[in-house]
Scaffold this motif. Structure first.
Motif, PDB file in Angstrom:
ATOM      1  N   GLY A 108       0.815  -1.208   0.000  1.00 38.17           N
ATOM      2  CA  GLY A 108       0.000   0.000   0.000  1.00 38.17           C
ATOM      3  C   GLY A 108       0.848   1.257   0.000  1.00 38.17           C
ATOM      4  O   GLY A 108       0.564   2.220  -0.728  1.00 38.17           O
ATOM      5  N   GLN A 109       1.909   1.247   0.799  1.00 34.94           N
ATOM      6  CA  GLN A 109       2.816   2.393   0.821  1.00 34.94           C
ATOM      7  C   GLN A 109       3.601   2.497  -0.480  1.00 34.94           C
ATOM      8  O   GLN A 109       3.851   3.609  -0.966  1.00 34.94           O
ATOM      9  CB  GLN A 109       3.768   2.282   2.009  1.00 34.94           C
ATOM     10  N   ASN A 110       3.991   1.362  -1.068  1.00 35.26           N
ATOM     11  CA  ASN A 110       4.655   1.397  -2.375  1.00 35.26           C
ATOM     12  C   ASN A 110       3.842   2.230  -3.362  1.00 35.26           C
ATOM     13  O   ASN A 110       4.383   3.073  -4.089  1.00 35.26           O
ATOM     14  CB  ASN A 110       4.801  -0.010  -2.955  1.00 35.26           C
ATOM     15  N   ILE A 111       2.544   1.984  -3.388  1.00 36.57           N
ATOM     16  CA  ILE A 111       1.688   2.640  -4.367  1.00 36.57           C
ATOM     17  C   ILE A 111       1.432   4.097  -3.989  1.00 36.57           C
ATOM     18  O   ILE A 111       1.596   5.004  -4.813  1.00 36.57           O
ATOM     19  CB  ILE A 111       0.357   1.878  -4.528  1.00 36.57           C
ATOM     20  N   ARG A 145      -5.885  -0.985  -7.026  1.00 33.50           N
ATOM     21  CA  ARG A 145      -7.284  -0.640  -7.314  1.00 33.50           C
ATOM     22  C   ARG A 145      -7.974  -0.050  -6.083  1.00 33.50           C
ATOM     23  O   ARG A 145      -8.913   0.731  -6.213  1.00 33.50           O
ATOM     24  CB  ARG A 145      -8.051  -1.894  -7.790  1.00 33.50           C
ATOM     25  N   LYS A 146      -7.480  -0.403  -4.895  1.00 34.58           N
ATOM     26  CA  LYS A 146      -8.040   0.143  -3.660  1.00 34.58           C
ATOM     27  C   LYS A 146      -7.514   1.542  -3.382  1.00 34.58           C
ATOM     28  O   LYS A 146      -8.291   2.457  -3.070  1.00 34.58           O
ATOM     29  CB  LYS A 146      -7.709  -0.794  -2.489  1.00 34.58           C
ATOM     30  N   LEU A 183      -1.275 -15.480  -1.242  1.00 35.21           N
ATOM     31  CA  LEU A 183      -2.688 -15.815  -1.405  1.00 35.21           C
ATOM     32  C   LEU A 183      -3.463 -15.508  -0.126  1.00 35.21           C
ATOM     33  O   LEU A 183      -4.608 -15.031  -0.174  1.00 35.21           O
ATOM     34  CB  LEU A 183      -2.856 -17.285  -1.793  1.00 35.21           C
ATOM     35  N   GLN A 184      -2.861 -15.761   1.027  1.00 27.39           N
ATOM     36  CA  GLN A 184      -3.528 -15.379   2.277  1.00 27.39           C
ATOM     37  C   GLN A 184      -3.830 -13.881   2.287  1.00 27.39           C
ATOM     38  O   GLN A 184      -4.912 -13.449   2.698  1.00 27.39           O
ATOM     39  CB  GLN A 184      -2.654 -15.743   3.480  1.00 27.39           C
ATOM     40  N   ARG A 185      -2.895 -13.080   1.801  1.00 26.65           N
ATOM     41  CA  ARG A 185      -3.098 -11.630   1.772  1.00 26.65           C
ATOM     42  C   ARG A 185      -4.185 -11.239   0.772  1.00 26.65           C
ATOM     43  O   ARG A 185      -4.971 -10.322   1.038  1.00 26.65           O
ATOM     44  CB  ARG A 185      -1.767 -10.937   1.460  1.00 26.65           C
ATOM     45  N   VAL A 186      -4.234 -11.909  -0.366  1.00 26.81           N
ATOM     46  CA  VAL A 186      -5.311 -11.656  -1.325  1.00 26.81           C
ATOM     47  C   VAL A 186      -6.669 -11.917  -0.681  1.00 26.81           C
ATOM     48  O   VAL A 186      -7.634 -11.172  -0.894  1.00 26.81           O
ATOM     49  CB  VAL A 186      -5.131 -12.535  -2.586  1.00 26.81           C
ATOM     50  N   GLY A 193      -9.413  -3.611   4.613  1.00 30.60           N
ATOM     51  CA  GLY A 193      -9.477  -2.359   3.885  1.00 30.60           C
ATOM     52  C   GLY A 193      -8.240  -2.034   3.083  1.00 30.60           C
ATOM     53  O   GLY A 193      -8.078  -0.898   2.613  1.00 30.60           O
ATOM     54  N   PHE A 194      -7.365  -3.034   2.874  1.00 30.95           N
ATOM     55  CA  PHE A 194      -6.094  -2.783   2.188  1.00 30.95           C
ATOM     56  C   PHE A 194      -6.174  -3.015   0.684  1.00 30.95           C
ATOM     57  O   PHE A 194      -5.286  -2.586  -0.054  1.00 30.95           O
ATOM     58  CB  PHE A 194      -4.997  -3.690   2.746  1.00 30.95           C
ATOM     59  N   ALA A 195      -7.197  -3.720   0.219  1.00 30.76           N
ATOM     60  CA  ALA A 195      -7.244  -4.143  -1.189  1.00 30.76           C
ATOM     61  C   ALA A 195      -8.688  -4.427  -1.579  1.00 30.76           C
ATOM     62  O   ALA A 195      -9.556  -4.600  -0.712  1.00 30.76           O
ATOM     63  CB  ALA A 195      -6.393  -5.397  -1.397  1.00 30.76           C
TER      64      ALA A 195
END
Length: 223
Positions: A108-111, A145-146, A183-186, A193-195
Motif C-alpha cells: 500500500g505504501q509502495n503505491i 485498485r483500492k 494468497l492469504q493476503r489476497v 481495507g487494504f485491497a
C-alpha cells in the motif's frame, strides 16, 4: 541445519503450488503507460524486467519503491529502491527516467508513496504499469485498485515458467511459502481495507489449504 531435501517439494506439492502460481498472475496484455512502478522485493528480476520494458518504449518514467527488505535485511542494506535503481542504471536505463521512493514498508505504501513522487515530478498518470515478482501480480493489482482507483493498472512480471522460477530462486520451499503467504493476503486484505476483493476459484483455495496443512506457512500474516 536445513538440508537440500528439506527445502525441496514433492511432485504433488508442485502441482498444487502451480495452481496458485497461475492464479497470482493477471495475464494482462502489455501496452504503453504514463509511468511504471517497480515494486521492491528480494528479486533483482524486477529491475531487470523494468529495464527491458523501458528499452521497449512502454513508459517514460519509472519509480522504484521500497525500503530495507524485512525478510532479507542483508540482501539490500541500503534499501530495495536504491539497489533496484542502481541495477536498472547498470542495464542502461537513463538516470533522468528513474525516480526513487525509499520509504515504503508495504505494498500500500509502495503505491501511495510512488503516486506522490510522480505527482511531485509533474507526471500525470492515467495508465500505470506495475512490475513485480510473478507471484505478487494479483496482490499488487488489488492493492492499487483500492488506493489509486482512478489509475488504469497493467500488471507485469518477468515471463518465467514456474519450474524456471523455482530454479532461479534455488529454494523450492521458500517459493511455495511465498505463494501461500501472498494468497492469504489476497484473501484477508480486503477485510482489513487494504485491497479490493478477488474471486478465488475452488481448486486454488483447496490447493492453498492443503499446502498450509503441509507446513508451507513461514510467510503468513502475524495474527
Amino acid at each position: 541445519m536445513t538440508t537440500d531435501i528439506q527445502r525441496s517439494i514433492t511432485d504433488d506439492q508442485r502441482q498444487r503450488a502451480k495452481l496458485i502460481w497461475d492464479y497470482h498472475q493477471m495475464g494482462h496484455e502489455l501496452g504503453p503507460a504514463d509511468a511504471a512502478i517497480g515494486l521492491g522485493s528480494h528479486d533483482l528480476g524486477v529491475p531487470a524486467f523494468c529495464a527491458e520494458l523501458h528499452r521497449a518504449g512502454l513508459f517514460p518514467a519509472l519509480v522504484f519503491s521500497g525500503g530495507p527488505n524485512p525478510t532479507h535485511p542483508g540482501r539490500f542494506p541500503r534499501g530495495e529502491a536504491v539497489h533496484f535503481r542502481e541495477h536498472a542504471l547498470a542495464l542502461g536505463v537513463p538516470d533522468e527516467a528513474v525516480l526513487l521512493e525509499p520509504n515504503a514498508r508495504n505494498t500500500g505504501q509502495n503505491i501511495t508513496f510512488s503516486r506522490d513522487v510522480l505527482a511531485e515530478a509533474g507526471i500525470e498518470v492515467k495508465t500505470l504499469l506495475l512490475v513485480s515478482m510473478p507471484y505478487m501480480e494479483r496482490r499488487a493489482f488489488a492493492t492499487t485498485r483500492k488506493v489509486w482507483p482512478e489509475a488504469e493498472v497493467i500488471c507485469a512480471s518477468a515471463p518465467l515458467e514456474f519450474d524456471d522460477y523455482l530454479k532461479t530462486i534455488g529454494d523450492e520451499k521458500l517459493v511455495v511459502d511465498q505463494l501461500v503467504g501472498d494468497l492469504q493476503r489476497v484473501i484477508e486484505y480486503p477485510k482489513l481495507g487494504f485491497a479490493i476483493e478477488q474471486d478465488v476459484p475452488e481448486d486454488v483455495h483447496a490447493a492453498y489449504q492443503s499446502l498450509l496443512e503441509d507446513g508451507f506457512d513461514s510467510r503468513l500474516l502475524n495474527t
